[in-house]
Design a protein around this motif. Structure first.
Motif, short mmCIF file in Angstrom:
data_model
loop_
_atom_site.label_atom_id
_atom_site.label_comp_id
_atom_site.label_asym_id
_atom_site.label_seq_id
_atom_site.Cartn_x
_atom_site.Cartn_y
_atom_site.Cartn_z
N PHE A 61 32.98 -21.42 -33.97
CA PHE A 61 33.58 -20.53 -32.97
C PHE A 61 32.60 -19.53 -32.37
N PRO A 62 31.78 -18.83 -33.17
CA PRO A 62 30.82 -17.90 -32.55
C PRO A 62 29.87 -18.60 -31.58
N ALA A 63 29.40 -19.79 -31.96
CA ALA A 63 28.46 -20.53 -31.10
C ALA A 63 29.15 -21.02 -29.83
N LEU A 64 30.41 -21.45 -29.94
CA LEU A 64 31.15 -21.92 -28.77
C LEU A 64 31.40 -20.76 -27.80
N ARG A 65 31.76 -19.60 -28.34
CA ARG A 65 32.00 -18.44 -27.48
C ARG A 65 30.70 -18.01 -26.78
N LYS A 69 29.73 -17.92 -22.66
CA LYS A 69 29.22 -16.72 -22.04
C LYS A 69 27.88 -16.93 -21.35
N THR A 70 27.14 -17.97 -21.74
CA THR A 70 25.85 -18.24 -21.09
C THR A 70 26.01 -18.71 -19.66
N GLY A 71 27.20 -19.15 -19.30
CA GLY A 71 27.42 -19.66 -17.95
C GLY A 71 27.23 -21.16 -17.83
N LEU A 81 41.71 -27.43 -23.29
CA LEU A 81 42.27 -26.38 -22.44
C LEU A 81 42.80 -25.24 -23.29
N ILE A 82 43.51 -25.56 -24.36
CA ILE A 82 44.03 -24.53 -25.26
C ILE A 82 42.88 -23.71 -25.84
N PHE A 83 41.83 -24.38 -26.26
CA PHE A 83 40.66 -23.70 -26.82
C PHE A 83 40.09 -22.67 -25.85
N LEU A 84 40.02 -23.04 -24.55
CA LEU A 84 39.36 -22.19 -23.57
C LEU A 84 40.23 -21.04 -23.08
N ALA A 85 41.53 -21.12 -23.28
CA ALA A 85 42.44 -20.09 -22.76
C ALA A 85 42.23 -18.76 -23.48
N GLY A 94 51.23 -18.63 -37.63
CA GLY A 94 49.88 -18.21 -37.95
C GLY A 94 48.91 -18.35 -36.80
N GLY A 95 49.29 -19.18 -35.80
CA GLY A 95 48.43 -19.35 -34.63
C GLY A 95 47.13 -20.06 -34.95
N GLN A 96 46.17 -19.94 -34.04
CA GLN A 96 44.85 -20.54 -34.23
C GLN A 96 43.83 -19.74 -33.46
N ASP A 97 42.57 -19.85 -33.87
CA ASP A 97 41.50 -19.19 -33.13
C ASP A 97 41.28 -19.89 -31.79
N LEU A 98 40.86 -19.11 -30.80
CA LEU A 98 40.56 -19.63 -29.48
C LEU A 98 39.12 -19.27 -29.11
N VAL A 99 38.52 -20.11 -28.29
CA VAL A 99 37.19 -19.80 -27.77
C VAL A 99 37.31 -18.76 -26.67
#
Length: 250
Positions: A61-65, A69-71, A81-85, A94-99
């Motif tokens: 997750f940190p690397a994906l975020r 951000k690098t563009g 799509l869910i990941f990027l939202a 409990g939900g899930q982490d998102l990018v």
């Protein structure tokens, strides 16, 4: 440079096959350090909760975020799509982490269960304007999400009409959204925001590669690094073919 495809779970093989059909090398991404060697990234469809747990297990997750951000261009399909939202509703307990990065609210499973999966021809003017071909695209929805709300910088590429009662009865629709939904009676299923592209459906499960070509144009616009291209002749691809190379829907 190659295009990375997140290969934790889901339809990553189908994306790799689609990239090969248009002559571009795709590489599987499973570790954070592998993101340093790709110019763009595709996050495929699959089971978003499972993908999130695997991404957390691999500390992705940190690397994906940071990658977002690098563009550098990132395309998410369905679960991607869910990941990027920036915000997701209708999630499991409990939900899930998102990018994050995409200014929208997505309903994780808006179109229902596996049995309610469907295909439909939809108008996609922006895709046709850039890639030509038929005026519609055959969209494959499998336990698909939908975008309920998009920010001012989000370009809507396609939407889908749904029954009003489906919108109003959705647990994700609050009173402030209800009036807007009554006037529109549709949800958003494809968007672009800066370096981010997202589709609620699965272009990789069709023989039509126009969405992949559309994404490549985003890659070309993002910088001057040269893509790692491969020959698309039958002989050159024969060593790479797997059963997943055959599109499921013609």
């Amino acid at each position: 440079m190659s295009i990375g495809v997140l290969a934790l779970q889901g339809s990553f093989n189908e994306h790799l096959a689609a990239l090969r059909r248009i002559g571009v090398k795709g590489v599987e991404i499973r570790k954070p350090e592998q993101l340093q060697h790709v110019i763009a990234l595709i996050i495929p469809g699959g089971e978003s909760t499972t993908m999130a747990k695997l991404a957390e297990c691999h500390n992705l997750f940190p690397a994906l975020r940071d990658f977002v951000k690098t563009g550098k261009p990132v395309w998410g399909t369905c679960a991607g799509l869910i990941f990027l939202a920036n915000k997701a509703v209708g999630q499991k307990s409990g939900g899930q982490d998102l990018v994050g990065g995409l200014d929208c609210t997505v309903h994780r499973n808006f179109f229902g269960s596996q049995l309610q999966s469907f295909e439909t021809e939809l108008s996609v003017p922006e895709l046709v304007a850039k890639e030509g071909g038929p005026a519609t695209f055959r969209c494959v929805f499998i336990r698909a999400p939908a975008i309920l709300k998009a920010g001012p910088d989000v370009e809507v590429l396609a939407d889908y009409p749904v029954p009003l009662e489906k919108l109003i009865c959705s647990k994700s629709v609050d009173e402030s959204q209800e009036e807007k939904l009554r006037s529109e009676e549709k949800v958003i299923i494809a968007v672009k925001q800066g370096n981010l592209l997202a589709t609620a459906f699965h272009p990789e499960l069709t023989a039509d590669t126009r969405w992949h070509s559309f994404f490549l144009k985003m890659v070309g616009e993002a910088g001057d690094q040269k893509l790692n291209c491969i020959s698309t002749t039958e002989g050159d691809l024969s060593d790479h073919q797997t059963p997943n190379d055959l599109p499921i829907f013609q």
